[in-house]
Design a protein around this motif. Structure first.
Motif, PDB file in Angstrom:
ATOM      1  N   PHE A 177       0.946  -1.218  -0.020  1.00  0.00           N
ATOM      2  CA  PHE A 177       0.179   0.043   0.056  1.00  0.00           C
ATOM      3  C   PHE A 177       0.991   1.357  -0.045  1.00  0.00           C
ATOM      4  CE2 PHE A 177      -2.543   3.028   2.434  1.00  0.00           C
ATOM      5  CZ  PHE A 177      -3.400   3.447   1.434  1.00  0.00           C
ATOM      6  N   SER A 178       1.933   1.213   0.844  1.00  0.00           N
ATOM      7  CA  SER A 178       2.774   2.259   0.989  1.00  0.00           C
ATOM      8  C   SER A 178       3.458   2.526  -0.314  1.00  0.00           C
ATOM      9  CB  SER A 178       3.561   2.184   2.017  1.00  0.00           C
ATOM     10  OG  SER A 178       4.690   3.420   2.268  1.00  0.00           O
TER      11      SER A 178
ATOM     12  N   LYS B 181       2.567   2.158  -3.252  1.00  0.00           N
ATOM     13  CA  LYS B 181       1.781   2.746  -4.175  1.00  0.00           C
ATOM     14  C   LYS B 181       1.940   4.399  -4.257  1.00  0.00           C
ATOM     15  CE  LYS B 181      -1.227  -0.490  -5.013  1.00  0.00           C
ATOM     16  NZ  LYS B 181      -0.270  -1.359  -5.289  1.00  0.00           N
ATOM     17  N   TYR B 182       2.412   4.746  -2.961  1.00  0.00           N
ATOM     18  CA  TYR B 182       2.493   6.306  -2.846  1.00  0.00           C
ATOM     19  C   TYR B 182       4.272   6.427  -3.141  1.00  0.00           C
ATOM     20  CZ  TYR B 182      -1.824   6.515  -0.678  1.00  0.00           C
ATOM     21  OH  TYR B 182      -3.173   6.246  -0.480  1.00  0.00           O
TER      22      TYR B 182
ATOM     23  N   TYR C 118      -4.127   1.303   7.731  1.00  0.00           N
ATOM     24  CA  TYR C 118      -4.116   1.762   6.668  1.00  0.00           C
ATOM     25  C   TYR C 118      -4.051   3.487   6.453  1.00  0.00           C
ATOM     26  CZ  TYR C 118      -4.322  -2.420   4.002  1.00  0.00           C
ATOM     27  OH  TYR C 118      -3.966  -3.562   3.549  1.00  0.00           O
ATOM     28  N   THR C 119      -4.812   4.024   7.160  1.00  0.00           N
ATOM     29  CA  THR C 119      -4.822   5.596   7.321  1.00  0.00           C
ATOM     30  C   THR C 119      -3.466   6.091   7.823  1.00  0.00           C
ATOM     31  OG1 THR C 119      -7.022   5.322   8.122  1.00  0.00           O
ATOM     32  CG2 THR C 119      -6.182   7.473   8.160  1.00  0.00           C
TER      33      THR C 119
ATOM     34  N   LYS D 131      -0.741   5.527   5.078  1.00  0.00           N
ATOM     35  CA  LYS D 131      -1.189   6.714   3.881  1.00  0.00           C
ATOM     36  C   LYS D 131      -0.739   8.222   4.464  1.00  0.00           C
ATOM     37  CE  LYS D 131      -4.866   9.184   1.750  1.00  0.00           C
ATOM     38  NZ  LYS D 131      -6.354   9.649   1.776  1.00  0.00           N
ATOM     39  N   ASN D 132      -1.260   8.470   5.530  1.00  0.00           N
ATOM     40  CA  ASN D 132      -0.596   9.802   6.055  1.00  0.00           C
ATOM     41  C   ASN D 132       0.718  10.037   5.967  1.00  0.00           C
ATOM     42  OD1 ASN D 132      -3.368  10.633   6.392  1.00  0.00           O
ATOM     43  ND2 ASN D 132      -3.486  10.128   8.483  1.00  0.00           N
TER      44      ASN D 132
ATOM     45  N   SER E  92       3.154   8.119   4.436  1.00  0.00           N
ATOM     46  CA  SER E  92       3.537   8.247   3.179  1.00  0.00           C
ATOM     47  C   SER E  92       3.498   9.437   2.306  1.00  0.00           C
ATOM     48  CB  SER E  92       2.952   7.187   2.195  1.00  0.00           C
ATOM     49  OG  SER E  92       3.076   5.752   2.772  1.00  0.00           O
TER      50      SER E  92
ATOM     51  N   PHE F 231      -8.473   6.236  -2.029  1.00  0.00           N
ATOM     52  CA  PHE F 231      -8.302   5.437  -0.730  1.00  0.00           C
ATOM     53  C   PHE F 231      -8.489   3.774  -0.952  1.00  0.00           C
ATOM     54  CE2 PHE F 231      -8.436   4.063   3.600  1.00  0.00           C
ATOM     55  CZ  PHE F 231      -7.232   4.141   4.127  1.00  0.00           C
TER      56      PHE F 231
ATOM     57  N   ALA G 165      -6.988   2.004  -3.854  1.00  0.00           N
ATOM     58  CA  ALA G 165      -5.291   1.632  -3.480  1.00  0.00           C
ATOM     59  C   ALA G 165      -5.231   0.659  -2.347  1.00  0.00           C
ATOM     60  CB  ALA G 165      -4.797   2.933  -2.759  1.00  0.00           C
ATOM     61  N   LEU G 166      -6.223   0.511  -1.417  1.00  0.00           N
ATOM     62  CA  LEU G 166      -6.117  -0.408  -0.343  1.00  0.00           C
ATOM     63  C   LEU G 166      -6.582  -1.690  -1.100  1.00  0.00           C
ATOM     64  CD1 LEU G 166      -7.665  -0.057   3.022  1.00  0.00           C
ATOM     65  CD2 LEU G 166      -8.048  -2.116   1.707  1.00  0.00           C
TER      66      LEU G 166
END
Lengths: 197, 336
Positions: A41-42, A44-45, A81-82, A85-86, A88, A113, A116-117
């Motif tokens: 997931f990370s 992806k960013y 996940y939040t 995401k934050n 990243s 979101f 992506a998840l």
């Protein structure tokens, strides 16, 4: 700090078990379930797997050591996940401030979101199925897919015949298909179901 | 056509290893069978979404690393709260003599002939820390983690200088031939004029030991018919009360006072000695999975500024044991 520890114990003794209560078993469970998927997931960013891995590790460490700041109104999954995401996005903003965000990067930031998840979970399932392949099979697949080697190069590197490489690749794909087919089916069903709603 | 011929073709096509002929063959096969089309579509999806790979080994390694990091941070937090506690302790230690001095001064002003009240001063080094203090006569004392010295502040230095000790301390006694300096412990007293020495006498153990760095001291072992025992520099005297044994050894005094500089050196010690010391320093309990392990031999050096995890890692490497932490207890187990 001491009252915090007390609070932890209290939460644990109540009927609702605190998922972030620190013991090896609890940690192990959460880590095994989410770690690799969070890395994808990370990634992806960040588009850098090593970086993604260390970032996700940081999130885990913070989770258990700075836990007084964490309001447990989220589920474990959505919290993780939040947080990833934050962090990243923060990383991209601060560390790469000077470097112009590439077009791809910009695009990735826009990815919703949820998508992506789900994509990360799929990546993770595939990753798990790669890890479950027989050793020779996995070796061939990894060299081919992730190092981009040609069959002849793989054969030379592993000291096997090109015919064997062909066979192993075939077996790898077949085995992974078998592992994943039911999951994809469930996913498809869910998709239809939510659309009907 | 062999059973896995289609799989081989799909693999070649996806990885770009197929010849134009093979691609055409695959296309033809897909047209013929729904099953083959599905197999191709699914494989393609897998190929595309396998964008990066984390091996099982990598995941396991990351897990251990993360776990170690969390343990380290949790212990750091405990230590931090302890450090705060020790500041309060220091304040308490300082407050008492100051209050005492003021009250003595006031009393002296009011009535010249008042008897000096016997008041004891107690100094304890908090767990994990070494305390250093200067006695009224200029003697310097290093108090090891968890140990306590007590002395009578008002009477100190009038005829004799007397300090009681529970635990371990290193003394650099200020030279004053007129006023003999005594270190009193339950099992033995040390009588000195001016010298440096280490005394270890924990009230919960049945042994007393002292190591003389320089000068000379006399020991008054508290047992019947025992004359004063005169010590030479570099000597270590161990008195085991249970066996009534007195042992005199030639040693390197530095090894026994290294803790003053925040270091502890172990030379041919047992794992049990080591566990006892670390328990005092870090305030945790050690347990052995197999009691035989207590007798393992060990040598090495620790620093008080290390955290517990550093210390455990060191033991792990040198003593061939593994550890795990459960409920604030450290378990040592044999390495398989």
């Amino acid at each position: 700090m001491l009252p915090k520890l007390k609070k932890t114990i209290n939460t644990n003794s109540s009927s609702e078990v605190d998922p972030f209560y620190w013991n090896e078993e609890n940690f192990s469970k959460v880590f095994d379930e989410y770690y690799s998927s969070l890395c994808f997931f990370s990634n992806k960013y960040l588009e850098d797997m090593d970086l993604a891995r260390s970032l996700v590790q940081e999130v885990f460490v913070d989770l258990w050591t700075k836990r007084e700041n964490i309001a447990l109104k989220y589920s474990v999954k959505s919290y993780l996940y939040t947080a990833v995401k934050n962090r990243s996005i923060d990383y991209l903003r601060t560390v790469r401030k000077n470097v112009k965000l590439s077009a791809v990067g910009d695009c990735q930031l826009e990815t919703p979101f949820r998508d992506a998840l789900e994509e990360a979970e799929l990546n993770d399932r595939i990753n798990k199925s790669i890890n479950e392949l027989p050793e020779k099979c996995r070796e061939v697949f990894v060299l081919c897919r992730f190092e981009g080697l040609k069959y002849s190069q793989i054969a030379e590197k592993l000291n096997i015949s090109v015919k064997t490489v062909e066979m192993q690749m075939g077996i790898a794909l077949k085995k992974m298909r078998e592992k994943l087919s039911d999951i994809q089916l469930v996913k498809l069903l869910l998709c239809i179901f939510s659309k009907k709603k | 056509m062999s059973e896995n011929h289609i799989d081989i073709l799909i693999g070649k096509a996806l990885s770009g290893n197929a010849t134009p002929g093979e691609l055409a063959e695959l296309k033809e096969l897909k047209k013929q069978s729904q099953e083959y089309t599905e197999a191709y579509t699914q494989s393609q999806k897998i190929w595309q979404h396998a964008e990066s790979w984390i091996s099982k080994g990598d995941i396991q390694q990351d897990k251990i690393k993360t776990q170690g990091e969390i343990n380290k941070n949790l212990f750091r937090q405990i230590r931090r709260s302890k450090r705060l506690l020790s500041i309060y302790k220091l304040a308490a230690i300082l407050a008492f003599p100051i209050a005492l001095a003021i009250s003595l001064l006031l009393m002296k002003q009011n009535q010249e002939d008042v008897l000096l009240v016997s008041t004891t001063t107690e100094i304890t080094a908090p767990t994990g820390h070494i305390a250093k203090c200067k006695l009224p006569d200029g003697t310097e004392v290093w108090i090891n983690s968890g140990s306590t010295i007590t002395y009578d502040a008002s009477g100190f230095g009038s005829d004799t200088r007397e300090v009681s000790l529970n635990g371990e301390a290193y003394f650099e006694v200020f030279k004053d031939r007129q006023k003999t300096f005594f270190v009193r412990t339950p099992l033995a007293d040390v009588k000195v004029t001016g010298t440096s020495f280490n005394v270890k006498a924990h009230s919960d153990s049945q042994s007393f030991e002292t190591v003389l760095s320089e000068g000379s001291v006399e020991l008054d072992l508290k047992r019947q018919g025992q004359e004063l025992l005169k010590m030479e520099p570099g000597e270590r005297v161990i008195y085991e009360k249970a066996q009534g044994k007195v042992l005199v050894q030639q040693v390197d005094p530095e090894l026994f006072s290294s803790w003053r500089n925040g270091e502890i050196i172990f030379k041919d010690a047992t794992l049990n000695d080591l566990a006892n010391e670390l328990e005092r320093i870090y305030g945790v309990r050690f347990r052995f999975e197999d009691p035989n392990m207590a007798g393992y031999r060990f040598r090495g050096m620790f620093s008080y500024s290390n955290n517990l995890i550093d210390a455990l890692e060191k033991i792990k490497v040198t003593a061939q044991v593994d550890y795990y932490i459960e409920n604030k207890e450290v378990w040592l187990k044999k390495r398989n």
